[in-house]
Scaffold this active site. Sequence first.
Site, PDB file in Angstrom:
ATOM      1  CG  HIS A  34      40.503  27.567  28.798  1.00 53.84           C
ATOM      2  ND1 HIS A  34      39.168  28.003  28.888  1.00 53.84           N
ATOM      3  CD2 HIS A  34      41.195  28.227  29.456  1.00 53.84           C
ATOM      4  CE1 HIS A  34      39.167  29.058  30.035  1.00 53.84           C
ATOM      5  NE2 HIS A  34      40.484  29.221  30.114  1.00 53.84           N
TER       6      HIS A  34
ATOM      7  CG  LEU B   2      41.935  36.440  29.573  1.00 54.80           C
ATOM      8  CD1 LEU B   2      42.771  36.225  28.284  1.00 54.80           C
ATOM      9  CD2 LEU B   2      42.036  38.002  30.227  1.00 54.80           C
TER      10      LEU B   2
HETATM   11 NI    NI Z   1      41.085  30.778  31.522  1.00 58.20          NI
END
Ligand code: NI
Length: 185
Positions: free
Chosen positions: A149, A104
């Site tokens: 992340h 994303l």
């Molecule tokens: Ni990602």
Amino acid sequence: MAVRALRKIGDPVLRRRADVVELTDLASPGFDGLVEDMVDTMRAEGGIGIAAPQIGESLRVAVIAIEPTSSRYPHMSAFPLTLFVNPRVTVTDPGEQGFWEGCLSVPNLRGYVHRPRAIRVNFEDAEGRSQWIDAEGFLATVLQHELDHLDGVLFVDRVRDTTKLATVENYAKYWMSNATDPTEI
Ligand code: NI
């Protein structure tokens, strides 16, 4: 609660090591709101996972939910909505597997990424209880992508063969097999 603006590659919040969540903070309205915003944003954007830094909160929190529907993603088994607080990954099978990934926070890009094929993830749940899950195959990749992340790592960092980076359009045109597109993680 609210769909929040997604942070995109180049934003420094995606590149710092996120902070550990104090378990005493779990019962706060602020934490509940953060998790709700993460879920709302993930669903609004069509992702199957999201980490707090992707909505600008540098905390070690991630959510994964693979809906049981999807003929669009036949290689994915369903995985119920799960909250991971302070997750730690242990590789249980270092043999490698490769999948095309998207994110994303990295718009319009797909890349082929090698990762260990099986892991254990230890984490805390919303009540601060210790939990663990074992994952292999595509779920192991999804978890590793998401937990990266929290350490400021994006999938593009793990693409070894940069000829296997493609726009979504060119991925579909030149690389896609079995009519599947890796969703954004
Ligand atoms: Ni990602």
